[in-house]
Write a protein that holds these residues in place. Structure first.
Motif, PDB file in Angstrom:
ATOM      1  N   PRO A  14      32.719  38.236   0.767  1.00 43.17           N
ATOM      2  CA  PRO A  14      33.306  39.513   1.188  1.00 43.17           C
ATOM      3  C   PRO A  14      32.540  40.096   2.371  1.00 43.17           C
ATOM      4  N   GLY A  15      33.286  40.620   3.327  1.00 48.87           N
ATOM      5  CA  GLY A  15      32.688  41.139   4.547  1.00 48.87           C
ATOM      6  C   GLY A  15      32.528  40.112   5.645  1.00 48.87           C
ATOM      7  N   GLY A  16      32.748  38.859   5.332  1.00 49.36           N
ATOM      8  CA  GLY A  16      32.590  37.788   6.299  1.00 49.36           C
ATOM      9  C   GLY A  16      33.808  37.604   7.179  1.00 49.36           C
ATOM     10  N   SER A  17      33.741  36.578   8.016  1.00 49.27           N
ATOM     11  CA  SER A  17      34.809  36.313   8.984  1.00 49.27           C
ATOM     12  C   SER A  17      35.226  34.852   8.923  1.00 49.27           C
ATOM     13  N   LEU A  18      36.472  34.611   9.292  1.00 49.17           N
ATOM     14  CA  LEU A  18      37.023  33.277   9.468  1.00 49.17           C
ATOM     15  C   LEU A  18      38.006  33.313  10.617  1.00 49.17           C
ATOM     16  N   ARG A  19      38.168  32.164  11.272  1.00 48.87           N
ATOM     17  CA  ARG A  19      39.162  32.031  12.334  1.00 48.87           C
ATOM     18  C   ARG A  19      40.080  30.867  11.990  1.00 48.87           C
ATOM     19  N   LEU A  20      41.349  31.177  11.833  1.00 53.06           N
ATOM     20  CA  LEU A  20      42.355  30.149  11.580  1.00 53.06           C
ATOM     21  C   LEU A  20      42.996  29.719  12.889  1.00 53.06           C
ATOM     22  N   SER A  21      43.322  28.435  12.957  1.00 56.81           N
ATOM     23  CA  SER A  21      44.003  27.894  14.122  1.00 56.81           C
ATOM     24  C   SER A  21      45.272  27.179  13.687  1.00 56.81           C
ATOM     25  N   CYS A  22      46.253  27.192  14.552  1.00 55.43           N
ATOM     26  CA  CYS A  22      47.506  26.482  14.299  1.00 55.43           C
ATOM     27  C   CYS A  22      47.949  25.830  15.598  1.00 55.43           C
ATOM     28  N   ALA A  23      48.143  24.529  15.546  1.00 59.99           N
ATOM     29  CA  ALA A  23      48.567  23.786  16.722  1.00 59.99           C
ATOM     30  C   ALA A  23      49.982  23.286  16.530  1.00 59.99           C
ATOM     31  N   ALA A  24      50.827  23.558  17.507  1.00 61.55           N
ATOM     32  CA  ALA A  24      52.212  23.082  17.490  1.00 61.55           C
ATOM     33  C   ALA A  24      52.325  21.807  18.310  1.00 61.55           C
ATOM     34  N   SER A  25      53.338  21.008  17.973  1.00 60.16           N
ATOM     35  CA  SER A  25      53.528  19.729  18.651  1.00 60.16           C
ATOM     36  C   SER A  25      54.215  19.877  19.999  1.00 60.16           C
ATOM     37  N   ARG A  26      54.591  21.126  20.354  1.00 61.02           N
ATOM     38  CA  ARG A  26      55.220  21.387  21.635  1.00 61.02           C
ATOM     39  C   ARG A  26      55.003  22.857  21.989  1.00 61.02           C
ATOM     40  N   THR A  27      55.324  23.214  23.229  1.00 69.88           N
ATOM     41  CA  THR A  27      55.252  24.619  23.634  1.00 69.88           C
ATOM     42  C   THR A  27      56.257  25.432  22.830  1.00 69.88           C
ATOM     43  N   MET A  28      55.782  26.551  22.334  1.00 70.84           N
ATOM     44  CA  MET A  28      56.616  27.409  21.498  1.00 70.84           C
ATOM     45  C   MET A  28      57.015  28.647  22.303  1.00 70.84           C
ATOM     46  N   TYR A  77      46.210  31.706  16.839  1.00 65.87           N
ATOM     47  CA  TYR A  77      44.963  31.892  16.109  1.00 65.87           C
ATOM     48  C   TYR A  77      45.024  33.189  15.290  1.00 65.87           C
ATOM     49  N   LEU A  78      44.214  33.229  14.259  1.00 65.59           N
ATOM     50  CA  LEU A  78      44.076  34.448  13.475  1.00 65.59           C
ATOM     51  C   LEU A  78      42.584  34.653  13.219  1.00 65.59           C
ATOM     52  N   GLN A  79      42.012  35.649  13.888  1.00 69.79           N
ATOM     53  CA  GLN A  79      40.625  36.020  13.661  1.00 69.79           C
ATOM     54  C   GLN A  79      40.604  37.047  12.543  1.00 69.79           C
ATOM     55  N   MET A  80      39.909  36.711  11.472  1.00 70.11           N
ATOM     56  CA  MET A  80      39.880  37.563  10.289  1.00 70.11           C
ATOM     57  C   MET A  80      38.456  38.068  10.085  1.00 70.11           C
ATOM     58  N   ASN A  81      38.281  39.369  10.188  1.00 69.52           N
ATOM     59  CA  ASN A  81      36.978  40.005   9.998  1.00 69.52           C
ATOM     60  C   ASN A  81      37.021  40.921   8.782  1.00 69.52           C
ATOM     61  N   SER A  82      35.845  41.287   8.312  1.00 73.19           N
ATOM     62  CA  SER A  82      35.744  42.198   7.163  1.00 73.19           C
ATOM     63  C   SER A  82      36.624  41.742   6.011  1.00 73.19           C
ATOM     64  N   LEU A  83      36.531  40.481   5.685  1.00 71.24           N
ATOM     65  CA  LEU A  83      37.396  39.917   4.654  1.00 71.24           C
ATOM     66  C   LEU A  83      37.108  40.504   3.289  1.00 71.24           C
ATOM     67  N   LYS A  84      38.177  40.641   2.523  1.00 66.95           N
ATOM     68  CA  LYS A  84      38.113  41.214   1.183  1.00 66.95           C
ATOM     69  C   LYS A  84      38.609  40.184   0.171  1.00 66.95           C
ATOM     70  N   PRO A  85      38.219  40.311  -1.094  1.00 65.42           N
ATOM     71  CA  PRO A  85      38.734  39.370  -2.102  1.00 65.42           C
ATOM     72  C   PRO A  85      40.256  39.328  -2.149  1.00 65.42           C
ATOM     73  N   GLU A  86      40.890  40.452  -1.885  1.00 65.79           N
ATOM     74  CA  GLU A  86      42.359  40.480  -1.914  1.00 65.79           C
ATOM     75  C   GLU A  86      43.002  39.749  -0.746  1.00 65.79           C
ATOM     76  N   ASP A  87      42.207  39.284   0.205  1.00 67.60           N
ATOM     77  CA  ASP A  87      42.731  38.449   1.285  1.00 67.60           C
ATOM     78  C   ASP A  87      42.835  36.980   0.866  1.00 67.60           C
ATOM     79  N   THR A  88      42.337  36.667  -0.323  1.00 67.45           N
ATOM     80  CA  THR A  88      42.414  35.300  -0.817  1.00 67.45           C
ATOM     81  C   THR A  88      43.869  34.866  -0.977  1.00 67.45           C
ATOM     82  N   ALA A  89      44.213  33.746  -0.341  1.00 73.54           N
ATOM     83  CA  ALA A  89      45.586  33.252  -0.355  1.00 73.54           C
ATOM     84  C   ALA A  89      45.652  31.945   0.415  1.00 73.54           C
ATOM     85  N   VAL A  90      46.797  31.294   0.312  1.00 73.30           N
ATOM     86  CA  VAL A  90      47.106  30.200   1.227  1.00 73.30           C
ATOM     87  C   VAL A  90      47.768  30.823   2.456  1.00 73.30           C
TER      88      VAL A  90
END
Length: 115
Positions: A14-28, A77-90
């Motif tokens: 909790p309180g930490g950060s993560l950065r998610l990335s998503c790559a598409a196979s073509r220009t979106m 991309y999704l930069q996630m800061n100040s993460l909380k337990p309720e942010d837990t998900a897929v």
């Protein structure tokens, strides 16, 4: 149909950060975004961004999460800061090649916020 591949999930305190990335196979040329689904809950919007940079955030993440897209418009991309337990998900990447084509989904990446 374009394919989307997410990466960057994991376990964070909790309180930490993560950065998610998503790559598409073509220009979106359509909008791209992130959704999440916690156990026993419906999938919900987290954040979206249009090709031209307009953003939309869920109230629950406003001010903590930041969505962005790469210059080539085939990544989001999704930069996630100040993460909380309720942010837990897929977390799922979502997008469409143009404004008139169907949305496609990535396979999802697990984010767990726990001490």
């Amino acid at each position: 149909q374009p394919q989307l591949v997410e990466s960057g999930g994991g376990l964070v305190q909790p309180g930490g950060s993560l950065r998610l990335s998503c790559a598409a196979s073509r220009t979106m040329f359509g909008d791209m975004g992130w959704y999440r689904q916690a156990p026993g809950k419906q999938r919900e919007l987290v954040a979206t961004m249009t090709y031209h940079g307009y953003t939309n955030y869920a109230d629950s993440v406003q001010g903590r999460f930041t969505i962005s897209r790469g210059n080539a418009k085939n990544t989001v991309y999704l930069q996630m800061n100040s993460l909380k337990p309720e942010d837990t998900a897929v977390y799922y990447c979502n997008g469409r090649a143009t404004d008139t084509t169907a949305y496609v989904w990535g396979q999802g990446t697990q984010v767990t916020v726990s001490s």
